[in-house]
Write an enzyme that holds these catalytic residues in place. Structure first.
Site, short mmCIF file in Angstrom:
data_model
loop_
_atom_site.label_atom_id
_atom_site.label_comp_id
_atom_site.label_asym_id
_atom_site.label_seq_id
_atom_site.Cartn_x
_atom_site.Cartn_y
_atom_site.Cartn_z
N PHE A 1 0.79 -1.04 -0.06
CA PHE A 1 -0.26 -0.23 -0.01
C PHE A 1 1.05 1.16 0.00
CE2 PHE A 1 -2.57 3.47 1.71
CZ PHE A 1 -3.92 3.27 1.13
N ASP B 1 9.19 2.75 1.25
CA ASP B 1 8.19 3.30 1.78
C ASP B 1 7.90 3.17 3.08
OD1 ASP B 1 5.66 4.28 2.71
OD2 ASP B 1 4.46 3.75 0.97
N LYS C 1 2.85 10.12 8.21
CA LYS C 1 2.07 9.72 9.28
C LYS C 1 2.61 10.41 10.62
CE LYS C 1 0.12 5.47 7.78
NZ LYS C 1 -1.25 5.61 8.13
C1 LIG Z 1 3.26 2.39 3.67
C2 LIG Z 1 2.14 3.44 3.54
N1 LIG Z 1 2.40 4.36 2.32
C3 LIG Z 1 1.55 5.12 2.12
C4 LIG Z 1 0.53 5.58 2.74
C5 LIG Z 1 -0.59 6.70 2.35
O1 LIG Z 1 -0.20 7.93 3.40
P1 LIG Z 1 -1.36 8.94 3.27
O2 LIG Z 1 -2.63 8.31 3.67
O3 LIG Z 1 -0.87 10.05 4.22
O4 LIG Z 1 -1.17 9.58 1.85
C6 LIG Z 1 0.14 4.59 4.02
C7 LIG Z 1 -1.19 4.90 4.89
O5 LIG Z 1 -1.66 4.14 5.34
C8 LIG Z 1 0.85 3.64 4.24
O6 LIG Z 1 0.76 2.80 5.40
#
Ligand SMILES: Cc1ncc(COP(=O)(O)O)c(C=O)c1O
Length: 405
Positions: free
Chosen positions: A139, A224, A253
């Site tokens: 994700f 990520d 986050k």
């Molecule tokens: C690993 C990862 N990348 C990206 C995101 C997306 O972040 P945002 O919701 O701040 O756009 C998330 C959100 O859960 C995530 O867990």
């Protein structure tokens, strides 16, 4: 309708229905406790989704919010500002990186990372080197590029043609990665622990294999760390525990403890491909968010706080083992630091939501990661008394679902 009179019901009347919030409405928080509009209190094992890592209403963050809030909120990227420069220096002092780009969310940080990787490959090798390698169940956010790169097709279906040049491989499969990564590969993007995908840690040998394959073929390795970053796994970034250094790291986050801010960190040579005008943002790097994030980073990078993450992680695992001994509900408990997933066994398959609902009824906020995994992402500084109280309530919730044993 009087616009002051609102309730959970109002959500269904005025909001786009892409969320299905809990029946209660949180109103106020302090530390690891949250109170709803009816005055009921909840122990917070969720932190939003791994966001409020220093708890709610942290006094030092409130102080910075008030000080910077009275000084300068926004100035635009036609100017720079001192808080953002201090934040970049701080993050770079803690990581491999020596250049930073600030955005407002994880998705935007990843969008920047993916665009930058494409641009680097284009500049260095030409347009044929554009393939992005990602992993099933990953994700990376909800923008169209990031849902396309993410490995959960349900998030990209129904939105029209998907951007080309993206492939998905099985996570932790070294052979598949070695076979697929080649001269056409522009970048590999991977979560050191898949969060939304079920709290699945990467095998360090898998990450090493990705690093080697990227080096062999001139591709960039993107970590990520939106969910794993800023102390969540017990080191400031999770990559520190893997023996592998990425070329680009994304973080968001917990970076703002709830104030929206994200960042892409990289090296000078890679960053140089984002020349003036090639990428941008209105709000990214604003002084208010940067000042708050700077304080967050200062507080969480304290070795004592990081050691506390690891210790609390062990405590929670022991408490989950106790629950499992009593109720026989989990097949596996996994994760790192304070990002913990407990996968339900076959008897309770698909029932993570039931446990989550029962927990809320007993005054506990927690998370799920898919239909079978209960996810815990509490504050990194959660007081022991709250942790104990939360698990006492959780035990009652488990009784509600499983029956007394
Ligand atoms: C690993 C990862 N990348 C990206 C995101 C997306 O972040 P945002 O919701 O701040 O756009 C998330 C959100 O859960 C995530 O867990």
């Amino acid at each position: 309708m009087n616009d002051q009179t609102v309730s959970r019901q109002t959500f269904d009347e005025v909001m786009v229905p892409c969320f299905s919030p809990a029946p209660f409405v949180p109103d106020r928080g302090e530390g690891s406790r949250v109170w709803d509009t009816a005055g009921r209190d909840y122990i917070d094992f969720a932190c939003g989704i791994a966001v409020t890592s220093l708890g709610h209403a942290h006094p030092e963050l409130l102080k910075v919010l008030h000080e910077q809030g009275g000084k300068l909120w926004h100035i635009g990227n036609g100017y720079t500002n001192e808080p953002v420069l201090r934040l970049a220096k701080k993050l770079e002092s803690l990581t491999f990186a020596d250049r930073a780009f600030f955005a407002n969310s994880g998705a935007e940080a990843n969008e920047a990372a993916l665009k930058l990787a494409r641009r680097v490959a284009f500049d260095r090798h030409g347009e044929q080197k554009a393939e992005i390698v990602s992993f099933t169940q990953s994700f990376h956010g909800r923008t169209f590029f990031t849902v396309s790169v993410g490995g959960q097709p349900k998030y990209s279906e129904g939105f029209g043609p998907i951007p080309q040049g993206i492939i998905h491989l099985p996570y932790n499969d070294i052979d598949a990665a070695k076979r697929a990564i080649g001269p056409q590969t522009c970048a590999v993007i991977v979560e050191p622990v898949q969060g939304e995908g079920g709290v699945i840690p990467a095998d360090p040998a898998f990450l090493r294999a990705l690093r080697e394959a990227c080096d062999a073929h001139g591709a960039l390795l993107i970590f990520d760390e939106v969910q794993t970053g800023v102390g969540r796994t017990g080191t400031f970034y999770a990559y520190e525990q893997t023996g592998v250094t990425p070329d680009i790291l994304t973080t968001a986050k917990a970076l703002g403890n709830g104030f929206p801010i994200g960042a892409m960190l990289t090296t000078e040579a890679i960053a140089a491909h984002f020349k003036v005008g090639v990428h941008g943002t209105t709000y990214g790097g604003n002084p208010l968010g940067a000042a708050i994030a700077h304080k967050v980073v200062e507080l969480i990078s304290d070795p004592a706080v990081l050691a506390g993450v690891r210790a609390r992680g062990e405590t929670i695992r022991a408490k989950l083992a106790h629950l499992n001994a009593r109720f026989d509900v989990f097949k596996e408990v996994r994760g790192q630091g304070l990002l913990i997933g407990a996968e339900l066994n076959a008897r309770f398959a698909g029932r993570a939501k039931d446990f989550n609902g029962a927990a809320a009824n007993r005054g506990v906020m927690m998370l799920i990661a898919g239909p079978d995994v209960l996810r815990f992402a509490p504050s990194l500084i959660m007081p022991a008394a709250d942790l104990d109280e939360g698990f006492a309530r959780l035990e009652q919730a488990f009784e509600d679902v499983v029956g007394a044993r």
